[in-house]
Motif scaffolding. Sequence first.
Motif: not given
Length: 159
Positions: A1-6, A69-71, A108-111, A116-119
Amino acid sequence: MKHINCITINTDASFHTEKKVGGYAFYIICDLFKIQKGGKFKAVPKNSIEAEMMCMANAIYTLLAQKELPQTKLIVINSDCLTSFPKIKRKSDSDVGRKVAILLRDLRRRMAHNESLPKFEFRHVKGHTSKQDARSFVNRWCDSEAKKWMRLSALEISK
């Protein structure tokens, strides 16, 4: 799973008060992809605020339809319609506001990042300015595209 900041979701809608038709456009961007889309509303918005929220729903739904979708840690929704923000909650008096809140919860749940849920943040972008920053540029594109689709919808009704 890929990660992004925003991930940033820019939205705008245009609503014809007499003909009760509208158009929408959104521009979604992150480090991994960009999605630009506009169109005519399938359901009829009651007013311009509802049209803005329907545009947000379309953008979030488009993201949810992606296979992967990325995290992320943050989801930002930019809009020039400040009055729509307080209507987006699960216990809203607006059906569309409730729908957007549910879609946003699902996104938010998917990402979620490390369980931890994204803000998420709603950010106001002042519309119809000549500012040269990226947010204003994207808002102008969304505004122009939404108006194009609203005019097409109005023409179809006039025929």
